[in-house]
Scaffold this motif. Structure first.
Motif, PDB file in Angstrom:
ATOM      1  N   LEU A 178      42.844  44.435  35.674  1.00 18.57           N
ATOM      2  CA  LEU A 178      41.500  44.332  36.243  1.00 18.57           C
ATOM      3  C   LEU A 178      41.320  43.001  36.948  1.00 18.57           C
ATOM      4  O   LEU A 178      40.848  42.949  38.096  1.00 18.57           O
ATOM      5  N   ARG A 179      41.714  41.912  36.285  1.00 15.69           N
ATOM      6  CA  ARG A 179      41.594  40.589  36.915  1.00 15.69           C
ATOM      7  C   ARG A 179      42.502  40.485  38.132  1.00 15.69           C
ATOM      8  O   ARG A 179      42.134  39.871  39.138  1.00 15.69           O
ATOM      9  N   PHE A 180      43.691  41.063  38.040  1.00 20.61           N
ATOM     10  CA  PHE A 180      44.614  41.020  39.171  1.00 20.61           C
ATOM     11  C   PHE A 180      44.016  41.734  40.385  1.00 20.61           C
ATOM     12  O   PHE A 180      44.043  41.205  41.502  1.00 20.61           O
ATOM     13  N   LEU A 181      43.477  42.922  40.175  1.00 22.63           N
ATOM     14  CA  LEU A 181      42.944  43.697  41.300  1.00 22.63           C
ATOM     15  C   LEU A 181      41.707  43.045  41.900  1.00 22.63           C
ATOM     16  O   LEU A 181      41.561  42.981  43.125  1.00 22.63           O
ATOM     17  N   VAL A 182      40.809  42.548  41.051  1.00 26.63           N
ATOM     18  CA  VAL A 182      39.617  41.855  41.559  1.00 26.63           C
ATOM     19  C   VAL A 182      40.031  40.607  42.325  1.00 26.63           C
ATOM     20  O   VAL A 182      39.567  40.346  43.442  1.00 26.63           O
ATOM     21  N   GLY A 183      40.910  39.817  41.724  1.00 25.85           N
ATOM     22  CA  GLY A 183      41.370  38.598  42.387  1.00 25.85           C
ATOM     23  C   GLY A 183      42.123  38.895  43.665  1.00 25.85           C
ATOM     24  O   GLY A 183      41.995  38.157  44.654  1.00 25.85           O
ATOM     25  N   ALA A 192      42.946  32.032  41.373  1.00 27.67           N
ATOM     26  CA  ALA A 192      42.512  31.555  40.060  1.00 27.67           C
ATOM     27  C   ALA A 192      42.092  32.721  39.170  1.00 27.67           C
ATOM     28  O   ALA A 192      42.373  32.738  37.963  1.00 27.67           O
ATOM     29  N   VAL A 193      41.429  33.722  39.760  1.00 25.91           N
ATOM     30  CA  VAL A 193      41.043  34.909  39.000  1.00 25.91           C
ATOM     31  C   VAL A 193      42.282  35.704  38.600  1.00 25.91           C
ATOM     32  O   VAL A 193      42.405  36.152  37.449  1.00 25.91           O
ATOM     33  N   MET A 194      43.205  35.894  39.539  1.00 28.79           N
ATOM     34  CA  MET A 194      44.422  36.662  39.240  1.00 28.79           C
ATOM     35  C   MET A 194      45.233  36.032  38.119  1.00 28.79           C
ATOM     36  O   MET A 194      45.692  36.711  37.204  1.00 28.79           O
ATOM     37  N   THR A 195      45.450  34.727  38.191  1.00 32.31           N
ATOM     38  CA  THR A 195      46.292  34.056  37.195  1.00 32.31           C
ATOM     39  C   THR A 195      45.532  33.786  35.908  1.00 32.31           C
ATOM     40  O   THR A 195      46.137  33.700  34.844  1.00 32.31           O
ATOM     41  N   TRP A 196      44.197  33.628  36.030  1.00 33.98           N
ATOM     42  CA  TRP A 196      43.344  33.322  34.869  1.00 33.98           C
ATOM     43  C   TRP A 196      43.936  32.175  34.055  1.00 33.98           C
ATOM     44  O   TRP A 196      44.211  32.279  32.865  1.00 33.98           O
ATOM     45  N   SER A 197      44.146  31.058  34.748  1.00 38.51           N
ATOM     46  CA  SER A 197      44.880  29.951  34.154  1.00 38.51           C
ATOM     47  C   SER A 197      44.321  28.620  34.628  1.00 38.51           C
ATOM     48  O   SER A 197      43.646  28.538  35.658  1.00 38.51           O
ATOM     49  N   PHE A 198      44.627  27.569  33.870  1.00 37.70           N
ATOM     50  CA  PHE A 198      44.259  26.227  34.301  1.00 37.70           C
ATOM     51  C   PHE A 198      45.069  25.808  35.528  1.00 37.70           C
ATOM     52  O   PHE A 198      44.601  25.003  36.331  1.00 37.70           O
ATOM     53  N   ALA A 199      46.281  26.353  35.667  1.00 35.88           N
ATOM     54  CA  ALA A 199      47.085  26.046  36.857  1.00 35.88           C
ATOM     55  C   ALA A 199      46.418  26.619  38.103  1.00 35.88           C
ATOM     56  O   ALA A 199      46.293  25.949  39.129  1.00 35.88           O
ATOM     57  N   GLY A 200      45.991  27.874  38.037  1.00 32.10           N
ATOM     58  CA  GLY A 200      45.316  28.492  39.169  1.00 32.10           C
ATOM     59  C   GLY A 200      43.973  27.852  39.455  1.00 32.10           C
ATOM     60  O   GLY A 200      43.618  27.626  40.619  1.00 32.10           O
ATOM     61  N   LEU A 201      43.210  27.541  38.409  1.00 29.28           N
ATOM     62  CA  LEU A 201      41.915  26.888  38.595  1.00 29.28           C
ATOM     63  C   LEU A 201      42.094  25.506  39.196  1.00 29.28           C
ATOM     64  O   LEU A 201      41.334  25.097  40.092  1.00 29.28           O
ATOM     65  N   SER A 248      60.561  36.670  34.224  1.00 34.38           N
ATOM     66  CA  SER A 248      60.939  36.834  35.634  1.00 34.38           C
ATOM     67  C   SER A 248      61.184  38.286  36.027  1.00 34.38           C
ATOM     68  O   SER A 248      61.047  38.641  37.196  1.00 34.38           O
ATOM     69  N   SER A 249      61.553  39.122  35.058  1.00 28.28           N
ATOM     70  CA  SER A 249      61.795  40.529  35.368  1.00 28.28           C
ATOM     71  C   SER A 249      60.620  41.426  34.976  1.00 28.28           C
ATOM     72  O   SER A 249      60.693  42.649  35.152  1.00 28.28           O
ATOM     73  N   ASN A 250      59.555  40.819  34.462  1.00 32.32           N
ATOM     74  CA  ASN A 250      58.358  41.578  34.089  1.00 32.32           C
ATOM     75  C   ASN A 250      57.635  42.021  35.364  1.00 32.32           C
ATOM     76  O   ASN A 250      57.304  41.187  36.212  1.00 32.32           O
ATOM     77  N   PRO A 251      57.364  43.318  35.538  1.00 35.61           N
ATOM     78  CA  PRO A 251      56.677  43.765  36.761  1.00 35.61           C
ATOM     79  C   PRO A 251      55.337  43.057  36.998  1.00 35.61           C
ATOM     80  O   PRO A 251      54.970  42.818  38.146  1.00 35.61           O
ATOM     81  N   LYS A 252      54.640  42.699  35.917  1.00 35.11           N
ATOM     82  CA  LYS A 252      53.359  42.006  36.086  1.00 35.11           C
ATOM     83  C   LYS A 252      53.555  40.645  36.747  1.00 35.11           C
ATOM     84  O   LYS A 252      52.772  40.250  37.626  1.00 35.11           O
ATOM     85  N   SER A 253      54.573  39.916  36.325  1.00 31.25           N
ATOM     86  CA  SER A 253      54.804  38.597  36.918  1.00 31.25           C
ATOM     87  C   SER A 253      55.242  38.724  38.371  1.00 31.25           C
ATOM     88  O   SER A 253      54.884  37.899  39.217  1.00 31.25           O
ATOM     89  N   LEU A 254      56.002  39.777  38.679  1.00 30.91           N
ATOM     90  CA  LEU A 254      56.447  39.986  40.059  1.00 30.91           C
ATOM     91  C   LEU A 254      55.266  40.343  40.962  1.00 30.91           C
ATOM     92  O   LEU A 254      55.165  39.858  42.088  1.00 30.91           O
ATOM     93  N   PHE A 255      54.380  41.190  40.461  1.00 32.01           N
ATOM     94  CA  PHE A 255      53.163  41.493  41.219  1.00 32.01           C
ATOM     95  C   PHE A 255      52.325  40.233  41.412  1.00 32.01           C
ATOM     96  O   PHE A 255      51.786  39.990  42.489  1.00 32.01           O
ATOM     97  N   LEU A 256      52.230  39.414  40.358  1.00 30.82           N
ATOM     98  CA  LEU A 256      51.348  38.251  40.397  1.00 30.82           C
ATOM     99  C   LEU A 256      51.829  37.181  41.371  1.00 30.82           C
ATOM    100  O   LEU A 256      51.021  36.579  42.087  1.00 30.82           O
ATOM    101  N   ILE A 257      53.126  36.944  41.418  1.00 26.38           N
ATOM    102  CA  ILE A 257      53.626  35.888  42.307  1.00 26.38           C
ATOM    103  C   ILE A 257      53.646  36.325  43.760  1.00 26.38           C
ATOM    104  O   ILE A 257      53.687  35.478  44.675  1.00 26.38           O
ATOM    105  N   SER A 258      53.584  37.621  44.021  1.00 25.88           N
ATOM    106  CA  SER A 258      53.719  38.124  45.392  1.00 25.88           C
ATOM    107  C   SER A 258      52.651  37.617  46.348  1.00 25.88           C
ATOM    108  O   SER A 258      52.974  37.206  47.476  1.00 25.88           O
ATOM    109  N   PRO A 259      51.338  37.605  45.993  1.00 24.63           N
ATOM    110  CA  PRO A 259      50.347  37.070  46.937  1.00 24.63           C
ATOM    111  C   PRO A 259      50.576  35.591  47.268  1.00 24.63           C
ATOM    112  O   PRO A 259      50.363  35.169  48.413  1.00 24.63           O
ATOM    113  N   PHE A 260      50.999  34.816  46.284  1.00 21.30           N
ATOM    114  CA  PHE A 260      51.294  33.401  46.505  1.00 21.30           C
ATOM    115  C   PHE A 260      52.388  33.248  47.553  1.00 21.30           C
ATOM    116  O   PHE A 260      52.259  32.466  48.514  1.00 21.30           O
ATOM    117  N   LEU A 261      53.475  34.008  47.392  1.00 26.61           N
ATOM    118  CA  LEU A 261      54.577  33.945  48.352  1.00 26.61           C
ATOM    119  C   LEU A 261      54.172  34.508  49.713  1.00 26.61           C
ATOM    120  O   LEU A 261      54.610  34.008  50.752  1.00 26.61           O
TER     121      LEU A 261
END
Length: 261
Positions: A151-156, A211-220, A73-86
């Motif tokens: 790279l996946r985050f920026l492309v997604g 789906a590209v950003m998360t690269w996960s079955f949840a996102g897909l 939860s305090s990892n900057p990557k996770s904070l960046f990743l959840i931001s577009p969803f919110l």
């Protein structure tokens, strides 16, 4: 505790995939009764702006409730990743219903109320999806072992923001047409020249980016469910336009995917 949450996450993810095919098949024959397809027989109704606010709200409050409990939860990557969803769901939960409300009294187009039963189904789905996306991003994603994360985050993100821009612009065009108080009219301009439902196309593109950003079955899974839900509705909307406007409706427009479908 960890094992029980892993089991809950696993079965919730399976549920997301299992509900996609029956959703797609059922919506080929029966459209959710709101908007252009409003009809009686679905029980009590409520104000559409309130319905959108309530049924989309779990994506905000449940995500914000669960996220701090994740080990990342305090990892900057996770904070960046959840931001577009919110960001998307702040618009869908708060801004979009306000726009509907502000234009409600200025429109002579009466779409009726929003069935409470449909709003409840949307509410339950958003509980499921918010749990999956929040827990994946904050708990189960491996950030340290993902050398391709940025790279996946920026492309997604580019894909996501492009889709969101199309979605918001298209919704504004549709709301503005209702605001004019002249009933339903043929939307014009931009991607409306190519498809009947660029708002749905934009949302599909958004969750492809997710789906590209998360690269996960949840996102897909969320992307595939979005397609299962919106493609049949776009097809029904396209047929509705053709039936209502006949020869006045542009024949080269597709339903939702430019040049293809």
């Amino acid at each position: 505790m960890v094992s029980s949450d892993q089991n809950l996450f696993h079965y919730s993810l399976l549920t997301l995939y299992f509900i996609g095919p029956p959703t797609f098949i059922s919506l080929r024959f029966l459209q959710a009764p709101y908007g252009k397809h409003n009809r009686p027989g679905w029980g009590p109704t409520m104000s559409p702006p309130l319905a959108w606010f309530l049924m989309e709200s779990p994506t905000l409050w449940l995500t914000l409730l669960l996220f701090p409990f994740g080990s990342h939860s305090s990892n900057p990557k996770s904070l960046f990743l959840i931001s577009p969803f919110l960001f998307h769901y702040f618009h869908r939960t708060c801004i979009y219903p306000l726009r509907l409300h502000n234009n409600n009294n200025k429109s002579k187009t009466n779409n009726g109320g929003f069935p409470v039963s449909v709003a409840m189904m949307g509410f339950v789905f958003n509980l499921l999806n918010a749990y999956l996306q929040a827990r994946w991003v904050s708990q189960y994603k491996d950030y340290e072992g993902d050398g391709w994360f940025w790279l996946r985050f920026l492309v997604g993100l580019v894909v996501f923001l492009g889709g969101m821009g199309v979605n918001i612009w298209s919704d504004r065009v549709l709301v503005a047409l209702k605001k004019e108080g002249k009933g339903y009219r043929v939307p014009r301009g931009g991607l409306f020249e190519l498809v009947s439902c660029p708002n749905y196309f934009g949302e599909i593109v958004e969750w492809l980016g997710w789906a590209v950003m998360t690269w996960s079955f949840a996102g897909l899974g969320f992307f595939l469910y979005t397609c299962a839900n919106l493609v049949p509705r776009a097809r029904a909307n396209h047929r509705w336009y053709l039936d209502k406007f006949g020869e006045d409706y542009p024949k080269r427009r597709k339903a939702v995917i430019p040049f293809l479908y």
